[in-house]
Design an enzyme around this catalytic site. Structure first.
Site, PDB file in Angstrom:
ATOM      1  N   HIS A 161       1.598   5.372  -1.700  1.00 61.30           N
ATOM      2  CA  HIS A 161       1.256   6.550  -2.508  1.00 61.30           C
ATOM      3  C   HIS A 161       2.546   7.116  -3.091  1.00 61.30           C
ATOM      4  CE1 HIS A 161      -2.877   6.693  -0.958  1.00 61.30           C
ATOM      5  NE2 HIS A 161      -2.322   6.194   0.135  1.00 61.30           N
TER       6      HIS A 161
ATOM      7  N   LYS B 181      -9.245  -0.368  -6.086  1.00 61.87           N
ATOM      8  CA  LYS B 181      -9.256   0.322  -4.783  1.00 61.87           C
ATOM      9  C   LYS B 181     -10.590   0.994  -4.548  1.00 61.87           C
ATOM     10  CE  LYS B 181      -7.805   2.036  -0.908  1.00 61.87           C
ATOM     11  NZ  LYS B 181      -6.683   2.896  -0.554  1.00 61.87           N
TER      12      LYS B 181
ATOM     13  N   HIS C 158     -10.544   1.054   1.644  1.00 60.28           N
ATOM     14  CA  HIS C 158     -10.324   2.056   2.690  1.00 60.28           C
ATOM     15  C   HIS C 158     -11.517   1.937   3.632  1.00 60.28           C
ATOM     16  CE1 HIS C 158      -8.743   5.994   4.255  1.00 60.28           C
ATOM     17  NE2 HIS C 158      -9.934   5.929   4.828  1.00 60.28           N
TER      18      HIS C 158
ATOM     19  N   HIS D 280      -4.665  -0.617   5.773  1.00 59.13           N
ATOM     20  CA  HIS D 280      -4.216   0.155   6.952  1.00 59.13           C
ATOM     21  C   HIS D 280      -5.164   0.023   8.147  1.00 59.13           C
ATOM     22  CE1 HIS D 280      -6.961   2.926   5.022  1.00 59.13           C
ATOM     23  NE2 HIS D 280      -6.073   3.382   4.151  1.00 59.13           N
TER      24      HIS D 280
ATOM     25  N   HIS E  21       0.877  -1.203   0.000  1.00 58.61           N
ATOM     26  CA  HIS E  21       0.000   0.000   0.000  1.00 58.61           C
ATOM     27  C   HIS E  21       0.897   1.231   0.000  1.00 58.61           C
ATOM     28  CE1 HIS E  21      -3.820   2.182   1.448  1.00 58.61           C
ATOM     29  NE2 HIS E  21      -2.904   3.117   1.206  1.00 58.61           N
TER      30      HIS E  21
ATOM     31  N   ASP F 296       1.453   2.673   3.492  1.00 58.69           N
ATOM     32  CA  ASP F 296       0.605   3.853   3.298  1.00 58.69           C
ATOM     33  C   ASP F 296       1.444   5.120   3.363  1.00 58.69           C
ATOM     34  OD1 ASP F 296      -1.687   5.286   2.745  1.00 58.69           O
ATOM     35  OD2 ASP F 296      -2.428   5.242   4.809  1.00 58.69           O
TER      36      ASP F 296
END
Ligand code: NCD
Ligand code: ZN
Length: 345
Positions: free
Chosen positions: A18, A102, A139, A177, A16, A252
């Site tokens: 970004h 996602k 999420h 997460h 995970h 994350d």
């Protein structure tokens, strides 16, 4: 192995991450390349990565920044919107472009305004994912303003995830997460047949919500889902270090420029990539569980995603070093402070 000063493990993956785009991508990518063999790349760009062409273009911009002597595979994700076309998702999956879809509940987090407004609207997509065996990455927070921000994950489990898993009994899901004892218990209760996994960040393993207010308001400790109480952090450490195959590493790591963090409406996200693996080692070392780090970081994720384990290894050793104050205009986790483990070059 507990008490050891040196540790070699299969090269880990970040399930995970970004990476952003443009100059920020260029600045943050090297930290991940140094540590991880693959990364599941989140699609919440502006505009989001919703289609095949956008995903292929983004993947190519990432790969163009990978030096030729480094092997790194970005695993691309498709951002689910109310109108996502299941045929297009299937094409991307069959072509090996998309590793997963996602699901951001609309307005749950950074760049999620085009997310899903109601899971009932994507039933066709969920049916397709179930049929394909393609993972749905969730999420897991409700956005109902009537729900306390610290309870949004626990309420999501009851209101959204439990019914979804019951309606789609073969749908493969990663609860991203996880931050609460509730989520840890939920995963344990639903994971036995291998259809549910969960990522755990290193900042949720290291910090509780007091970090948000330590000596003043701390924008660099602000992330979503928000940090929780100490008892939840302890439950996460127990899960990560348990060796149970459904828990795996997902940083994350979410870089935002310093000006966007230190603001009256600061962005959520913690940039852990510059020491991610070393910080996980710190957690496992303190828990006396260094012998379980490889399962969590390098073995459990590939097993869930049905991918081979990386062939090469990384070595960590006990040894203090100082994290920079900024990396590419972003304030990293532990900025200007000590990290207890280091990568052996
Ligand atoms: C992430 C971001 O900045 O993109 N922020 C965060 O606090 N984790 C989005 C997300 O994963 O929720
Ligand atoms: Zn994220």
């Amino acid at each position: 192995m507990p008490g050891t000063d040196r540790l070699t493990l299969r090269r880990p993956d970040d399930w995970h991450l970004h990476l952003r785009d443009g100059a920020l991508l260029r600045a943050v990518l090297p930290a991940t390349l140094k540590r991880f063999g693959r990364a599941v790349v989140m699609p919440n760009l502006r505009p989001p990565v919703t289609g095949l062409a956008e995903a292929a273009g983004y993947r190519d911009r990432i790969l163009a920044l990978v030096p030729s002597d480094i092997r790194f595979q970005p695993l691309m994700t498709c951002y689910a919107a109310d109108d996502t076309d299941p045929d297009q998702v299937e094409t991307g999956w069959r072509d090996g472009l998309f590793a997963a879809v996602k699901l951001y509940p609309a307005h749950a987090t950074t760049n999620s305004d085009r997310g899903v407004t109601d899971p009932a609207r994507i039933r066709g997509l969920l049916e397709r994912l179930q049929r394909l065996g393609m993972p749905l990455l969730v999420h897991g927070e409700v956005t109902d303003p009537g729900i306390d921000v610290f309870d949004r994950e626990a309420v999501f489990l009851d209101r959204v995830l439990a019914p979804m898993l019951a309606d789609f009994p073969a749908l493969r899901v990663v609860l991203e997460h996880v931050t609460t004892a509730d989520a840890v218990a939920f995963v344990r209760a639903h994971a036995a047949d291998g259809r549910l996994g969960a990522t755990i960040t290193v900042h949720h393993l290291l910090l509780n919500r007091n970090a948000l207010f330590a000596g003043g308001l701390r924008p660099h400790a602000w992330c979503l889902p928000v940090l929780k109480r100490e008892r939840h952090r302890l439950a996460l450490v127990d899960a990560a270090t348990s060796g149970e195959p459904w828990f795996f590493l997902g940083t994350d790591s979410a870089p935002h420029p310093v000006t966007a963090k230190e603001s009256a409406r600061g962005c959520a996200g913690i940039f852990t990539a510059p020491a991610a693996l070393e910080l996980y080692a710190e957690v496992f070392d303190r828990a006396g569980a260094l012998d379980r780090l490889e399962a969590f970081a390098s073995l459990n994720g590939p097993r869930f995603y049905r991918l081979p384990v990386n062939r090469d290894t990384v070595t960590l050793e006990r040894g203090r070093w100082r994290m920079a104050e900024t990396v590419g205009g972003v304030v990293p986790f532990r900025a200007g402070a000590d990290i207890e483990w280091r990568l052996v070059p």
